[in-house]
Motif scaffolding. Structure first.
Motif, PDB file in Angstrom:
ATOM      1  N   SER A 128      51.035  37.631  43.954  1.00 58.29           N
ATOM      2  CA  SER A 128      49.839  36.537  43.673  1.00 58.29           C
ATOM      3  C   SER A 128      49.418  37.191  42.285  1.00 58.29           C
ATOM      4  CB  SER A 128      48.738  36.878  44.661  1.00 58.29           C
ATOM      5  OG  SER A 128      47.371  36.609  43.854  1.00 58.29           O
ATOM      6  N   MET A 129      49.364  36.175  41.198  1.00 64.92           N
ATOM      7  CA  MET A 129      48.886  36.625  39.859  1.00 64.92           C
ATOM      8  C   MET A 129      47.625  37.454  39.859  1.00 64.92           C
ATOM      9  SD  MET A 129      50.044  33.318  37.290  1.00 64.92           S
ATOM     10  CE  MET A 129      48.804  33.998  36.035  1.00 64.92           C
ATOM     11  N   GLY A 130      46.468  36.754  40.503  1.00 60.74           N
ATOM     12  CA  GLY A 130      45.097  37.210  40.661  1.00 60.74           C
ATOM     13  C   GLY A 130      45.260  38.883  41.134  1.00 60.74           C
ATOM     14  N   ARG A 131      45.869  39.038  42.573  1.00 57.52           N
ATOM     15  CA  ARG A 131      46.009  40.277  43.123  1.00 57.52           C
ATOM     16  C   ARG A 131      46.595  41.232  42.327  1.00 57.52           C
ATOM     17  NH1 ARG A 131      46.351  39.149  49.575  1.00 57.52           N
ATOM     18  NH2 ARG A 131      43.970  38.252  49.802  1.00 57.52           N
ATOM     19  N   MET A 132      47.632  40.902  41.796  1.00 62.58           N
ATOM     20  CA  MET A 132      48.528  41.962  40.838  1.00 62.58           C
ATOM     21  C   MET A 132      47.700  42.114  39.811  1.00 62.58           C
ATOM     22  SD  MET A 132      51.176  43.402  40.735  1.00 62.58           S
ATOM     23  CE  MET A 132      52.111  44.531  39.666  1.00 62.58           C
ATOM     24  N   ALA A 133      47.025  41.286  38.987  1.00 66.67           N
ATOM     25  CA  ALA A 133      46.132  41.887  37.951  1.00 66.67           C
ATOM     26  C   ALA A 133      45.101  42.746  38.469  1.00 66.67           C
ATOM     27  CB  ALA A 133      45.351  40.487  37.240  1.00 66.67           C
ATOM     28  N   LEU A 134      44.688  42.543  39.357  1.00 70.96           N
ATOM     29  CA  LEU A 134      43.393  43.431  40.191  1.00 70.96           C
ATOM     30  C   LEU A 134      43.990  44.856  40.450  1.00 70.96           C
ATOM     31  CD1 LEU A 134      40.554  44.142  41.237  1.00 70.96           C
ATOM     32  CD2 LEU A 134      41.332  42.968  43.102  1.00 70.96           C
ATOM     33  N   ALA A 135      45.482  44.765  41.112  1.00 68.77           N
ATOM     34  CA  ALA A 135      46.080  46.048  41.399  1.00 68.77           C
ATOM     35  C   ALA A 135      46.268  46.802  39.846  1.00 68.77           C
ATOM     36  CB  ALA A 135      47.578  45.778  42.093  1.00 68.77           C
ATOM     37  N   MET A 136      46.780  45.936  39.076  1.00 68.18           N
ATOM     38  CA  MET A 136      46.929  46.746  38.007  1.00 68.18           C
ATOM     39  C   MET A 136      45.873  47.266  37.359  1.00 68.18           C
ATOM     40  SD  MET A 136      50.358  46.863  36.727  1.00 68.18           S
ATOM     41  CE  MET A 136      50.266  46.785  34.935  1.00 68.18           C
ATOM     42  N   LEU A 137      44.791  46.578  37.403  1.00 67.03           N
ATOM     43  CA  LEU A 137      43.528  47.075  36.688  1.00 67.03           C
ATOM     44  C   LEU A 137      43.094  48.224  37.714  1.00 67.03           C
ATOM     45  CD1 LEU A 137      41.055  46.645  35.038  1.00 67.03           C
ATOM     46  CD2 LEU A 137      40.159  45.239  36.781  1.00 67.03           C
TER      47      LEU A 137
END
Length: 196
Positions: A128-137
């Protein structure tokens, strides 16, 4: 959070025993090579060049999962400790001396963040784009916390630690975060299409 989903490196990985072990060894070698090359890449950017090291570390964790990711990052660190020129700037100072210098805390953060991204990927966050962005953050924060703490210990808390070790890198990290948030879900869509 369930952590039993396959990660990208496991797609098509079948077999038992020696064949499976050989494939994992090849993945570790490829991961170490990727980390080494990425540490040396600098993309011109303001206020500082973007290095691809953190992107490779976090991406490797997500692609390999926590177990294989940990083995790979520890192999990379071990080679660096032995004096191999695998880190950014380790051609000038190498080995344990380099690892205990200003980047030492960030290197510890690399290990922790690799495992964290592997766990997020096991939970499916890389789809998921949103969750992957959060994981990277979160992964970036895991790298920065020990990095900044170590800079403070080395140089003293009266120094501009955040100016040295955080603020100049945030623009580049935001770009890498966005890239990973697009790349990993796209890769999973391609896997689903291939199975199709």
């Amino acid at each position: 959070m369930t952590t039993d989903r396959p990660v990208l490196a496991e797609i098509g990985m079948s077999g038992e025993g020696a064949m499976r072990l050989a494939r994992r060894a090849m993945l570790v070698a490829a991961g170490v090579a990727l980390l080494t090359v990425s540490a040396k890449i600098q993309v011109p950017m303001w206020p500082v060049p973007i290095t691809m090291g953190t992107f490779a570390v976090l991406g490797l964790g997500a692609a390999y999962g926590p177990g294989l990711g940990l083995v790979t990052i520890l192999t990379y660190m071990g080679l660096g400790a032995l004096g191999a020129d695998v880190f950014a700037g380790s051609s000038e100072v190498s080995g344990i001396t380099y690892m205990l210098g200003g980047t030492g805390g960030y290197l510890l953060g690399y290990v922790l963040a690799t495992v964290a991204l592997g766990l997020f990927a096991r939970a499916g966050w890389d789809r998921s784009m949103g969750r992957m962005a959060l994981a990277m953050l979160i992964g970036n924060a895991i790298i920065y916390v020990p990095g900044l703490l170590w800079l403070g210990v080395l140089h003293g808390w009266d120094k501009p630690i955040l100016q040295w070790g955080l603020w100049p890198f945030l623009i580049g990290d935001a770009i890498k975060l966005a890239l990973a948030a697009l790349l990993f879900p796209f890769a999973w869509r391609m896997v689903a299409r291939a199975k199709g």
